[in-house]
Scaffold this active site. Structure first.
Site, mmCIF file in Angstrom:
data_model
loop_
_atom_site.group_PDB
_atom_site.id
_atom_site.type_symbol
_atom_site.label_atom_id
_atom_site.label_comp_id
_atom_site.label_asym_id
_atom_site.label_seq_id
_atom_site.Cartn_x
_atom_site.Cartn_y
_atom_site.Cartn_z
ATOM 1 N N ASP A 1 0.564 -1.419 0.502
ATOM 2 C CA ASP A 1 -0.054 0.223 0.089
ATOM 3 C C ASP A 1 1.127 1.289 -0.013
ATOM 4 O OD1 ASP A 1 0.921 -0.168 2.486
ATOM 5 O OD2 ASP A 1 -0.862 0.087 3.681
ATOM 6 N N SER A 2 2.286 1.242 -0.309
ATOM 7 C CA SER A 2 2.775 2.063 -0.069
ATOM 8 C C SER A 2 3.246 2.747 -1.557
ATOM 9 C CB SER A 2 4.767 1.574 -0.102
ATOM 10 O OG SER A 2 4.508 0.311 -0.491
ATOM 11 N N ASP B 1 -1.472 -5.668 -0.301
ATOM 12 C CA ASP B 1 -1.470 -5.644 1.263
ATOM 13 C C ASP B 1 -2.865 -5.181 1.283
ATOM 14 O OD1 ASP B 1 -0.068 -4.465 3.203
ATOM 15 O OD2 ASP B 1 0.755 -2.821 2.249
ATOM 16 N N LYS C 1 -1.509 -9.414 3.478
ATOM 17 C CA LYS C 1 -0.739 -9.122 4.499
ATOM 18 C C LYS C 1 -1.526 -8.113 4.969
ATOM 19 C CE LYS C 1 3.035 -5.567 4.025
ATOM 20 N NZ LYS C 1 2.360 -4.917 4.757
ATOM 21 N N GLU D 1 -1.668 -5.289 8.630
ATOM 22 C CA GLU D 1 -0.120 -4.788 9.281
ATOM 23 C C GLU D 1 -1.221 -5.228 11.008
ATOM 24 O OE1 GLU D 1 0.042 -0.789 8.518
ATOM 25 O OE2 GLU D 1 1.078 -0.801 6.446
ATOM 26 N N GLU E 1 9.353 -4.244 10.262
ATOM 27 C CA GLU E 1 9.315 -3.148 9.573
ATOM 28 C C GLU E 1 10.327 -1.852 10.796
ATOM 29 O OE1 GLU E 1 6.789 -0.975 7.093
ATOM 30 O OE2 GLU E 1 7.867 0.878 6.892
HETATM 31 O O1 KIV Z 1 3.664 -0.747 2.001
HETATM 32 C C1 KIV Z 1 4.794 -1.652 1.191
HETATM 33 O O2 KIV Z 1 5.235 -1.498 0.417
HETATM 34 C C2 KIV Z 1 5.551 -2.411 2.521
HETATM 35 C C3 KIV Z 1 6.368 -3.074 3.194
HETATM 36 C C4 KIV Z 1 7.534 -2.034 1.882
HETATM 37 C C5 KIV Z 1 7.103 -3.673 3.845
HETATM 38 O O3 KIV Z 1 4.411 -2.624 3.088
#
Ligand code: KIV
Length: 272
Positions: free
Chosen positions: A52-53, A91, A121, A123, A190
């Protein structure tokens, strides 16, 4: 079985567990489109994360909070179309797994069925453990994520290193063990101190994937745009640039612009 149905041509959650047992480091990288996905896996990346970056590097937001299910699903499909070998993990964006187990399962199923992901994934730990157990029960591999969890930016007031006090470190360690107990197949650590990451890694049978958490994790992950030097304004301490991508692209585009303006592009060979 159909002609192209070799069941697991890809890296799977099981492969990554085997890598940990063999002491083979796991290489993970974010990807947000088909072209980068194909290049990254040809270069040997085991796991492609549609992070989600994307909120920061694709959409231009200052945090990941605005990312939506629709946006993340679109990017996941793009990566899936470009990839054949790596494990694809989507994510889950803010708001798509915090409300209820039912919501989370439905959203995760969309990432698998519509997005083409092989896992998701999310969090956090604690209140999510039952939800994670449910996801695993229905057949969805889950990657955990502890330490700095950027979706909590508004609680932290930034992106600080986590686990620096004894209390915080104990909580992260306890969360890591609880997530393994709930069935996650791997765990992102992280921005925590390297010695804490090493301690957690030693205690878990699932692989840890570090970002800003030192060399002793079972694998590493970076945001691809960081690795490729596409973000010039800001470089976290843990990022190593392997390319000055932004500079190279700027130079290339500027040469082309110059050629267009001076009539050197296109030539007759480049015309029909
Ligand atoms: O959103 C993301 O890119 C991440 C990672 C870099 C672990 O969660």
């Amino acid at each position: 079985m159909s002609a192209n149905s070799k069941p697991f041509p890809r890296v799977t959650a099981k492969t990554l567990l085997e890598y940990k047992a063999e002491g083979r480091k796991i290489v993970s990288l974010t990807a947000y489109d088909a072209i980068y996905a194909a290049i990254e896996e040809e270069a040997g990346v085991d796991l492609l994360l549609i992070g989600d970056s994307a909120g920061n590097v694709i959409a231009g937001h200052t945090t990941t909070i605005p990312m939506t299910m629709d946006a993340m699903l679109f990017l996941t499909r793009c990566v899936a179309r470009g990839s054949r070998k790596a494990m694809i993990v989507a994510d889950m964006p803010f708001g798509t797994f915090q409300v209820s187990t039912e919501d989370t399962v439905l959203n995760a199923i969309r990432f698998m069925k519509e997005g083409g992901a092989q896992g998701v994934k999310l969090e956090g730990a604690g209140y999510l453990l039952d939800t994670i157990r449910r996801l695993v029960e229905v057949g969805i591999p889950v990657m955990g994520h502890v330490g700095l969890t950027p979706q909590k930016v508004n609680i932290y007031g930034g992106f600080p290193v986590q686990g620096q006090t004894e209390r915080e470190a104990e909580q992260i360690e306890a969360d890591a063990k609880a997530l393994q107990g709930a069935g996650v197949f791997s765990l992102v650590l992280e921005k925590i101190p390297a010695n804490l990451a090493a301690k957690i890694t030693k205690q878990l049978s699932i692989p840890t994937i570090g970002i800003g958490s030192g060399p002793d994790c079972d694998g590493q992950i970076l945001v691809n745009y960081d690795l490729l030097g596409m973000i010039e304004k800001f470089k976290p301490k843990f990022v190593r640039r392997y390319l000055e991508g932004a500079r190279l692209i700027r130079e290339a585009v500027s040469k082309w612009a110059d050629d267009v303006r001076t009539g050197r592009y296109p030539t007759s060979e480049e015309s029909y």
